[in-house]
Design an enzyme around this catalytic site. Structure first.
Site, PDB file in Angstrom:
ATOM      1  N   LYS A   1      32.029  34.302  40.075  1.00 54.13           N
ATOM      2  CA  LYS A   1      31.631  35.677  40.380  1.00 54.13           C
ATOM      3  C   LYS A   1      32.057  36.610  39.265  1.00 54.13           C
ATOM      4  CE  LYS A   1      30.467  34.917  44.800  1.00 54.13           C
ATOM      5  NZ  LYS A   1      29.122  34.724  45.107  1.00 54.13           N
ATOM      6  N   CYS A   2      31.393  37.752  39.189  1.00 58.44           N
ATOM      7  CA  CYS A   2      31.680  38.798  38.224  1.00 58.44           C
ATOM      8  C   CYS A   2      33.171  39.166  38.303  1.00 58.44           C
ATOM      9  CB  CYS A   2      30.815  40.018  38.548  1.00 58.44           C
ATOM     10  SG  CYS A   2      30.941  41.350  37.369  1.00 58.44           S
ATOM     11  N   PRO A   3      33.842  39.271  37.191  1.00 56.91           N
ATOM     12  CA  PRO A   3      33.381  39.316  35.806  1.00 56.91           C
ATOM     13  C   PRO A   3      33.516  37.984  35.062  1.00 56.91           C
ATOM     14  CG  PRO A   3      35.631  40.070  35.837  1.00 56.91           C
ATOM     15  CD  PRO A   3      35.257  39.706  37.270  1.00 56.91           C
TER      16      PRO A   3
ATOM     17  N   ASP B   1      25.778  34.048  39.613  1.00 56.96           N
ATOM     18  CA  ASP B   1      26.125  35.442  39.891  1.00 56.96           C
ATOM     19  C   ASP B   1      24.942  36.349  39.547  1.00 56.96           C
ATOM     20  OD1 ASP B   1      27.333  37.874  40.323  1.00 56.96           O
ATOM     21  OD2 ASP B   1      28.590  37.786  38.535  1.00 56.96           O
TER      22      ASP B   1
END
Length: 89
Positions: free
Chosen positions: A17-19, A44
């Site tokens: 997932k981000c980042p 993502d």
């Protein structure tokens, strides 16, 4: 991460997932010599914005973006070519 051939590196960031996708992509981009190709695969959805921005900031070229639809998840695949320059130190 694996080398598909001498000039292409495959980076599978599925599930991150981000980042994390953009951070790991940046790390690999900065470690590769100019002229190499990096193929990044991730799940993502924010990577659709983040990876192209990173490529522009790093002075690389985004050759292709693919949206891959699977039965359980959607993936994005980016093909990035580094400009002919030495890697960041």
């Amino acid at each position: 991460m694996r080398d598909e051939d001498a000039d292409c590196v495959d980076l599978d960031l599925s599930g991150l997932k981000c980042p994390l996708p953009v951070l790991r992509t940046r790390k690999v981009l900065r470690s590769l010599a100019g002229g190499r190709t990096l193929v990044v695969t991730c799940t993502d959805p924010l990577a659709a914005l983040d990876i192209p921005n990173l490529v522009r900031e790093e002075g690389a070229r985004l050759d292709a973006v693919e949206r891959l639809e699977g039965p359980l998840e959607r993936r994005l695949r980016f093909r990035i070519t580094l400009s002919a320059r030495p890697p960041h130190s």
